[in-house]
Design an enzyme around this catalytic site. Structure first.
Site, PDB file in Angstrom:
ATOM      1  N   ASP A 172     -41.399 114.178 -78.877  1.00  0.00           N
ATOM      2  CA  ASP A 172     -40.865 115.426 -79.439  1.00  0.00           C
ATOM      3  C   ASP A 172     -41.534 116.688 -78.898  1.00  0.00           C
ATOM      4  O   ASP A 172     -40.977 117.768 -78.985  1.00  0.00           O
ATOM      5  CB  ASP A 172     -41.002 115.411 -80.974  1.00  0.00           C
ATOM      6  CG  ASP A 172     -42.426 115.134 -81.443  1.00  0.00           C
ATOM      7  OD1 ASP A 172     -43.316 114.963 -80.586  1.00  0.00           O
ATOM      8  OD2 ASP A 172     -42.655 115.081 -82.658  1.00  0.00           O
ATOM      9  N   HIS A 173     -42.730 116.561 -78.320  1.00  0.00           N
ATOM     10  CA  HIS A 173     -43.446 117.757 -77.854  1.00  0.00           C
ATOM     11  C   HIS A 173     -43.057 118.134 -76.425  1.00  0.00           C
ATOM     12  O   HIS A 173     -42.627 119.244 -76.157  1.00  0.00           O
ATOM     13  CB  HIS A 173     -44.966 117.522 -77.894  1.00  0.00           C
ATOM     14  CG  HIS A 173     -45.565 117.609 -79.257  1.00  0.00           C
ATOM     15  ND1 HIS A 173     -45.242 116.758 -80.271  1.00  0.00           N
ATOM     16  CD2 HIS A 173     -46.493 118.458 -79.771  1.00  0.00           C
ATOM     17  CE1 HIS A 173     -45.934 117.077 -81.352  1.00  0.00           C
ATOM     18  NE2 HIS A 173     -46.701 118.110 -81.077  1.00  0.00           N
TER      19      HIS A 173
ATOM     20  N   ASP B  69     -51.522 113.470 -84.855  1.00  0.00           N
ATOM     21  CA  ASP B  69     -51.043 114.843 -84.914  1.00  0.00           C
ATOM     22  C   ASP B  69     -51.543 115.425 -86.234  1.00  0.00           C
ATOM     23  O   ASP B  69     -51.475 114.764 -87.273  1.00  0.00           O
ATOM     24  CB  ASP B  69     -49.508 114.879 -84.868  1.00  0.00           C
ATOM     25  CG  ASP B  69     -49.024 116.304 -84.696  1.00  0.00           C
ATOM     26  OD1 ASP B  69     -48.732 116.705 -83.562  1.00  0.00           O
ATOM     27  OD2 ASP B  69     -48.980 117.043 -85.709  1.00  0.00           O
TER      28      ASP B  69
ATOM     29  N   ARG C 124     -48.339 127.690 -87.248  1.00  0.00           N
ATOM     30  CA  ARG C 124     -49.522 128.254 -86.571  1.00  0.00           C
ATOM     31  C   ARG C 124     -49.137 129.513 -85.798  1.00  0.00           C
ATOM     32  O   ARG C 124     -48.129 129.504 -85.095  1.00  0.00           O
ATOM     33  CB  ARG C 124     -50.128 127.234 -85.594  1.00  0.00           C
ATOM     34  CG  ARG C 124     -50.750 126.095 -86.338  1.00  0.00           C
ATOM     35  CD  ARG C 124     -51.490 125.121 -85.442  1.00  0.00           C
ATOM     36  NE  ARG C 124     -52.174 124.179 -86.304  1.00  0.00           N
ATOM     37  CZ  ARG C 124     -52.309 122.880 -86.070  1.00  0.00           C
ATOM     38  NH1 ARG C 124     -51.834 122.359 -84.963  1.00  0.00           N
ATOM     39  NH2 ARG C 124     -52.942 122.117 -86.921  1.00  0.00           N
TER      40      ARG C 124
ATOM     41  N   SER D 237     -55.077 121.868 -84.180  1.00  0.00           N
ATOM     42  CA  SER D 237     -54.480 120.649 -83.633  1.00  0.00           C
ATOM     43  C   SER D 237     -55.468 119.484 -83.544  1.00  0.00           C
ATOM     44  O   SER D 237     -56.672 119.682 -83.388  1.00  0.00           O
ATOM     45  CB  SER D 237     -53.942 120.969 -82.240  1.00  0.00           C
ATOM     46  OG  SER D 237     -53.914 119.822 -81.435  1.00  0.00           O
TER      47      SER D 237
ATOM     48  N   ARG E  66     -55.516 117.455 -81.081  1.00  0.00           N
ATOM     49  CA  ARG E  66     -55.583 117.040 -79.670  1.00  0.00           C
ATOM     50  C   ARG E  66     -57.006 116.662 -79.272  1.00  0.00           C
ATOM     51  O   ARG E  66     -57.934 117.465 -79.338  1.00  0.00           O
ATOM     52  CB  ARG E  66     -55.019 118.137 -78.759  1.00  0.00           C
ATOM     53  CG  ARG E  66     -55.744 119.452 -78.807  1.00  0.00           C
ATOM     54  CD  ARG E  66     -54.986 120.551 -78.075  1.00  0.00           C
ATOM     55  NE  ARG E  66     -53.793 120.936 -78.829  1.00  0.00           N
ATOM     56  CZ  ARG E  66     -53.216 122.131 -78.766  1.00  0.00           C
ATOM     57  NH1 ARG E  66     -53.693 123.063 -77.976  1.00  0.00           N
ATOM     58  NH2 ARG E  66     -52.151 122.404 -79.476  1.00  0.00           N
TER      59      ARG E  66
HETATM   60  C1  MIC Z   1     -49.862 121.247 -82.708  1.00  0.00           C
HETATM   61  O1  MIC Z   1     -49.073 121.606 -83.574  1.00  0.00           O
HETATM   62  O2  MIC Z   1     -50.831 121.937 -82.360  1.00  0.00           O
HETATM   63  C2  MIC Z   1     -49.657 119.921 -82.049  1.00  0.00           C
HETATM   64  C3  MIC Z   1     -49.207 120.166 -80.673  1.00  0.00           C
HETATM   65  O3  MIC Z   1     -48.645 119.207 -82.714  1.00  0.00           O
HETATM   66  C4  MIC Z   1     -50.966 119.154 -82.109  1.00  0.00           C
HETATM   67  C5  MIC Z   1     -51.017 117.965 -81.268  1.00  0.00           C
HETATM   68  C6  MIC Z   1     -51.275 118.271 -79.845  1.00  0.00           C
HETATM   69  O4  MIC Z   1     -52.068 119.147 -79.525  1.00  0.00           O
HETATM   70  O5  MIC Z   1     -50.686 117.580 -79.039  1.00  0.00           O
HETATM   71  C7  MIC Z   1     -51.437 118.804 -83.518  1.00  0.00           C
HETATM   72  O6  MIC Z   1     -51.128 119.512 -84.442  1.00  0.00           O
HETATM   73  O7  MIC Z   1     -52.201 117.852 -83.682  1.00  0.00           O
HETATM   74 FE1  SF4 Z   2     -44.603 119.933 -83.206  1.00  0.00          FE
HETATM   75 FE2  SF4 Z   2     -47.120 120.485 -83.905  1.00  0.00          FE
HETATM   76 FE3  SF4 Z   2     -45.237 122.364 -83.951  1.00  0.00          FE
HETATM   77 FE4  SF4 Z   2     -45.162 120.433 -85.713  1.00  0.00          FE
HETATM   78  S1  SF4 Z   2     -46.765 121.970 -85.504  1.00  0.00           S
HETATM   79  S2  SF4 Z   2     -43.431 121.238 -84.578  1.00  0.00           S
HETATM   80  S3  SF4 Z   2     -45.894 118.696 -84.539  1.00  0.00           S
HETATM   81  S4  SF4 Z   2     -46.013 121.308 -82.173  1.00  0.00           S
END
Ligand code: MIC
Ligand code: SF4
Length: 638
Positions: A64-65, A119, A379, A532, A534
């Site tokens: 999905d990313h 995630d 965010r 995140s 990550r």
């Molecule tokens: C995000 O919202 O920052 C992400 C992308 O979903 C991350 C995961 C990532 O960095 O791949 C998260 O929230 O863990």
């Molecule tokens: Fe995707 Fe992270 Fe954004 Fe949710 S917050 S939509 S999991 S990138």
């Protein structure tokens, strides 16, 4: 003494330890989820562990990313994940199905079960009564391999809801209010449990909006009871048989209580550049906007988008505004297409984009230079949209839709807004690829040229000398450490390439400085590593030679990711020492191995002659990992 719902579920899953706040416990994990931007690492690690049979009841790999396919990198990663999923008995959700968290509550979440996801917004599952926790990829790979996860027992905060939201005020405003009260550090070491009469007025997807953004509080997870509304939601998804009613005991005792009267809430917005920088839409005033983005795992449900369609119907999006809408799932989009809501959105002038994370992770739709963008996301960190000098405001779908028409931040308070009726979505698994069973088979692993091995640390030896390569302030996010946007995201399986972008938005010289230093130290303020999950925010510094991080405090997931990578996180015993260290100072931990086995570590500053007392606060297991040079080395040595 009555029990909280959180502890009831944790107790049923307890494998080792005691549920006493601050104590380490091991719990059974029933389900796991991964998404593609963290998933490549998870499955590389799972492969490296040589597991014969995964131990969870259900594991799902979502894409999905990284759905933008501008070269071979992302599709190769999808193919890699698909092949390893099939090999290990993991369900694979094809790109186009939607966003992992929305899909998981629709199709697989079960009240009372535990879910571990790679995630940080995995706690969305708390909306359906799960204990759903976000973790680093390696912890999720381990949960698949062993069926367990270790964590520090959190305290439980009770958010008691009374009253009923007025039209134009929604679940997003509830969590923005909670963020305003508790801040982005307020949930660290805690589970947020929602109770009270007001709970009944919220649908499962409203609840999921709230538990989703519990991640922004820094909370371990958030949870709602499972009740009639949960049953109705599960039935609408063709999964009524999985419903279980769950609630805290009437006399449950909580560590803290926050009361929220829903009737008194008003439309709110998180101003740039932090989700807790909250004020009312009225106070902020009618600022001119350039873009409105509706979607993300926070606000892309059927109800959210039907409200948006209702507001847009027969209207025209303002000439200076670009409105983009990304539905949360294929089932939602199907319903919107069937009932005409999609036509209402498009004919008002909305751009419909793929069912995916999209603009939330900077995968397209960046605002213009110095643009103002209203987003229903979770965010608004500086630069996350892909435009460094853009201002992002986080708002509800209602506020977003009416503002898109008016061209300024505003609310429709006072005008009519009909309630949205739940529809029958049914079960649809046309986007799901099923494995044969949960035993490992001989499906070959598909490895594109962009997939590189992950870095490994070395065991801790006598003296550990390192140079200060960065000195940063409070609330540094993992987006700051390892930025993500459409340029960089395709390299999530290529740590050497990613390393060129580490701390890019804070200090462009960082990678080069690390290379010159050999061993590096990062000095941080409060809540270092928020945001995140990550693990690239640990793996990339590891690749660049960072050996320890000294901070005033750490965010939970990032701290675990550092330890899993063998990087030592340490907290200042005296916060005043933070100011006494400068960039370029040479620091040394003498007899590192012996010092780490104790409760405090003395670090000498060879440049100034000063010494600093640091508290690593490591559990026995964490000490073992640090000694071995990370989790994988520890397992290999066992
Ligand atoms: C995000 O919202 O920052 C992400 C992308 O979903 C991350 C995961 C990532 O960095 O791949 C998260 O929230 O863990
Ligand atoms: Fe995707 Fe992270 Fe954004 Fe949710 S917050 S939509 S999991 S990138």
């Amino acid at each position: 003494m009555g029990k909280t719902l959180a502890y009831k579920i944790l107790e049923q899953h307890l494998v080792e330890g005691q549920l006493i706040p601050g104590e380490e416990v091991k719990i059974k994990i029933d389900q796991t989820l991964t998404q593609d931007s963290t998933g490549t690492m998870v499955y590389l690690q799972l492969e490296a562990m040589d597991v014969d049979q995964i131990q969870t009841e259900l594991s799902v790999a979502y894409i999905d990313h990284n759905t933008l396919q501008t070269g071979y990198e992302n599709p190769d990663d999808h193919e890699f994940i698909k092949s390893v999923a099939k090999r290990h008995g993991v369900l694979f959700s094809k790109p186009g199905n939607g966003i992992c968290h929305q899909l998981h509550i629709e199709n697989f979440g079960i009240p009372g079960k535990t879910l571990l996801g790679s995630d940080s917004h995995t706690p969305t599952g708390g909306g359906i009564g799960m204990i759903a926790i976000g973790a680093g990829g390696l912890d999720v790979a381990m949960a698949m391999a062993k069926g367990t996860y270790s964590l520090i027992t959190p305290k439980v905060i009770n958010v008691k809801l009374t009253g009923k939201l007025r039209p134009w005020v929604s679940a997003k405003d509830i969590i923005l209010y909670v963020l305003q009260q508790l801040t982005v550090k307020g949930g660290v070491g805690k589970i947020v449990e929602y109770t009270g009469e007001g709970v009944k007025t919220l649908s499962v997807t409203d609840r999921a909006t709230i538990t989703n953004m519990g991640a922004e509080l820094g909370a371990t997870t958030s949870v709602f009871p499972s009740d009639e509304n949960t049953k109705a939601f599960m039935e609408s998804q063709g999964r009524g048989a999985d419903f279980v009613a769950l609630a805290a005991d009437e006399d449950a005792v909580y560590d803290e209580i926050l009361e929220v009267n829903l009737s008194e809430l008003e439309p709110l917005a998180a101003k740039p550049h932090s989700p807790d920088n909250v004020d009312s839409v009225e106070n902020i005033g009618k600022i001119k906007i350039d873009q409105v983005a509706i979607g993300s795992c926070t606000n892309s449900s059927y109800t959210d988008l039907m409200k948006v369609a209702q507001i847009l119907k027969g209207k025209k999006v303002h000439e200076d505004v670009s409105l983009v809408i990304s539905p949360g799932s294929s089932k939602i989009l199907t319903q919107l297409a069937k009932n005409g809501a999609l036509a209402d959105m498009i004919s008002a002038g909305a751009r419909i984009i793929e069912n995916a994370c999209g603009p939330c992770i900077g995968m397209g739709q960046s605002p213009k230079s110095e643009g103002v963008s209203l987003r229903t996301f979770n965010r608004n960190f500086k630069g996350r949209s892909g435009t460094k000098n853009a201002d992002i405001y986080l708002v509800s779908p209602e506020t977003a839709a009416i503002s898109a028409i008016e061209g300024v931040l505003t609310t429709g308070m006072g005008t009519d807004l009909a309630e949205i009726e739940m529809v029958d979505f049914g079960f649809n698994d046309n986007f799901i690829v099923y494995p044969k069973d949960s035993t490992k088979d001989n499906t070959p692993v598909s490895m594109g040229p962009n997939i590189k091995p992950f870095p490994l640390n070395v065991a801790l030896k006598d003296d550990l000398a390192a140079k200060v390569v960065l000195h940063v302030g409070d609330n540094i996010t993992t987006d700051d450490i390892m930025p993500s946007d459409s340029r960089i995201l395709p390299y999530r399986s290529n740590v050497p390439h990613l390393s060129n972008y580490c701390f890019e938005n804070i200090d462009k010289e960082f990678p080069q400085r690390c290379k010159e230093a050999g061993n590096g130290v990062i000095v941080g303020g409060e809540n270092y590593g928020q945001g995140s999950s990550r693990e690239h925010a640990a793996l990339v510094p590891l690749y660049l030679g960072v050996r320890f991080v000294m901070a005033k405090s750490f965010a939970r997931i990032h701290r675990s990711n550092l330890i899993n990578s063998g990087i030592i996180p340490m907290v200042f015993a005296d916060a005043a020492d933070y100011d006494k260290i400068s960039l370029g100072d040479d620091l040394v931990i003498e007899n590192a191995e012996a010092q780490i086995s104790g409760d405090e570590v003395i670090i000498k500053n060879a440049t100034t002659g000063a010494t600093y007392k640091m508290i690593p606060n490591l559990s026995d297991l964490e000490k073992k990992m640090i000694m071995a040079g990370g989790k994988i080395n520890m397992i290999k040595g066992e």
